[in-house]
Scaffold this motif. Structure first.
Motif, mmCIF file in Angstrom:
data_model
loop_
_atom_site.group_PDB
_atom_site.id
_atom_site.type_symbol
_atom_site.label_atom_id
_atom_site.label_comp_id
_atom_site.label_asym_id
_atom_site.label_seq_id
_atom_site.Cartn_x
_atom_site.Cartn_y
_atom_site.Cartn_z
ATOM 1 N N VAL A 165 0.849 -1.248 -0.117
ATOM 2 C CA VAL A 165 0.013 -0.056 -0.207
ATOM 3 C C VAL A 165 0.825 1.227 -0.065
ATOM 4 O O VAL A 165 1.653 1.342 0.867
ATOM 5 N N SER A 167 2.283 4.744 0.876
ATOM 6 C CA SER A 167 2.367 5.387 1.954
ATOM 7 C C SER A 167 2.537 6.910 1.766
ATOM 8 O O SER A 167 3.701 7.090 1.222
ATOM 9 N N VAL A 174 -7.427 8.317 6.104
ATOM 10 C CA VAL A 174 -7.577 7.713 4.572
ATOM 11 C C VAL A 174 -6.716 6.585 4.527
ATOM 12 O O VAL A 174 -6.937 5.849 3.454
ATOM 13 N N MET A 175 -5.296 6.879 5.039
ATOM 14 C CA MET A 175 -4.546 5.842 4.837
ATOM 15 C C MET A 175 -4.999 4.657 5.471
ATOM 16 O O MET A 175 -4.667 3.455 4.808
ATOM 17 N N ASN A 177 -7.859 3.425 5.681
ATOM 18 C CA ASN A 177 -8.756 2.994 4.692
ATOM 19 C C ASN A 177 -8.125 2.379 3.465
ATOM 20 O O ASN A 177 -8.870 1.428 3.057
ATOM 21 N N SER A 178 -7.047 2.883 2.940
ATOM 22 C CA SER A 178 -6.407 2.151 1.927
ATOM 23 C C SER A 178 -6.068 0.980 2.417
ATOM 24 O O SER A 178 -6.153 -0.274 1.448
ATOM 25 N N SER A 181 -9.130 -1.401 2.550
ATOM 26 C CA SER A 181 -9.654 -1.904 1.052
ATOM 27 C C SER A 181 -8.815 -2.915 0.568
ATOM 28 O O SER A 181 -9.352 -3.950 0.050
ATOM 29 N N ALA A 182 -7.469 -2.779 0.694
ATOM 30 C CA ALA A 182 -6.584 -3.775 0.287
ATOM 31 C C ALA A 182 -6.740 -5.119 0.703
ATOM 32 O O ALA A 182 -6.903 -6.152 -0.040
ATOM 33 N N ASP A 185 -10.121 -6.475 -0.460
ATOM 34 C CA ASP A 185 -10.017 -6.788 -1.859
ATOM 35 C C ASP A 185 -9.409 -8.420 -1.916
ATOM 36 O O ASP A 185 -9.788 -9.116 -2.992
#
Ligand SMILES: Nc1ncnc2c1ncn2[C@@H]1O[C@H](COP(=O)(O)OP(=O)(O)OP(=O)(O)O)[C@@H](O)[C@H]1O
Ligand SMILES: O=C(O)C1=C[C@@H](O)[C@@H](O)[C@H](O)C1
Ligand SMILES: [Mg+2]
Length: 193
Positions: A165, A167, A174-175, A177-178, A181-182, A185
């Motif tokens: 991910v 950085s 927001v980080m 959440n990334s 999400s990863a 997925d």
């Protein structure tokens, strides 16, 4: 239908099951701060291996390095991680060198944990780590160059993590959440394979 109504955190939590989520990456990548936020979102415990090492040794990391040297620090780090990995699910933020140890890497993989590399570029890392004086490996004549050398040595190893991910300088939530999400997925990946 149900899927769209399920939050990313809930999806990530389902993917994780009883496994640990292990953050890896260089000093300043955000493993400690983002790891903690991710653990909060997932409602599972958070541990930071550097903090745990300081707790069990009752010394700071700079003190450990100066009194016992890097080799002893690494031996302690390996033991601490081995213990912390035992009961999942947890979010485990590792120190920057932990994943570089082949045995630790094998252990993380064999335990079924999901590893996440927070990958940052040199300018971002430097901007963050230069604000504090708590990283013994950077006590060199040219710490920025040292950091760059560590990137060159370590990035191919961090790349073995299950997820990467980027950085970047966005808000910490927001980080986080990334990352969620990863992880979420991965559900689609396992369905396709
Ligand atoms: N997305 C971000 N935006 C702004 N600042 C950030 C972000 N992520 C992390 N930081 C800041 O960067 C610094 C380093 O973060 P952190 O301590 O989490 O790194 P680390 O990967 O755990 O490093 P180490 O390997 O040394 O433990 C902290 O001051 C943190 O607040
Ligand atoms: O990158 C590294 O090797 C290190 C990173 C920190 O998290 C600490 O574990 C220690 O300063 C060593
Ligand atoms: Mg940290």
């Amino acid at each position: 239908m149900t899927e769209t109504l399920t939050s990313v955190a809930e999806q990530a939590r389902a993917v994780l099951g009883r496994r640990n989520l292990v953050f890896v990456g260089l000093m300043g990548a955000g493993k400690s701060v983002i790891g903690k936020l991710v653990a909060q979102s997932l409602s599972i415990p958070f541990v930071d291996t550097d903090a745990e090492i300081e707790k069990v040794s009752r010394m700071t990391i700079p003190e450990l390095f100066s009194s016992y040297g890097e080799t002893e620090f690494r031996a302690l780090e390996t033991r601490v991680i081995e213990r912390l990995m035992r009961n999942g699910p947890k979010v485990i933020s590792t120190g920057g060198g932990a994943f570089i140890n082949e045995n630790t890497r094998k252990q993380i993989r064999a335990s079924g944990a999901i590893s996440v590399w927070l990958k940052a570029d040199l300018d971002i890392l430097w901007e963050r780590v230069s604000k504090r004086d708590n990283r013994p490996l950077l006590k060199t004549e040219n710490p920025r160059q040292t950091l760059e050398n560590l990137m060159i040595q370590r990035y191919p190893v961090y790349a073995e993590a299950d997820l990467t991910v980027p950085s970047i300088n966005v808000r910490k939530d927001v980080m986080a959440n990334s990352v969620l999400s990863a992880v979420a997925d991965m559900h689609h990946e396992s369905r396709l394979s």
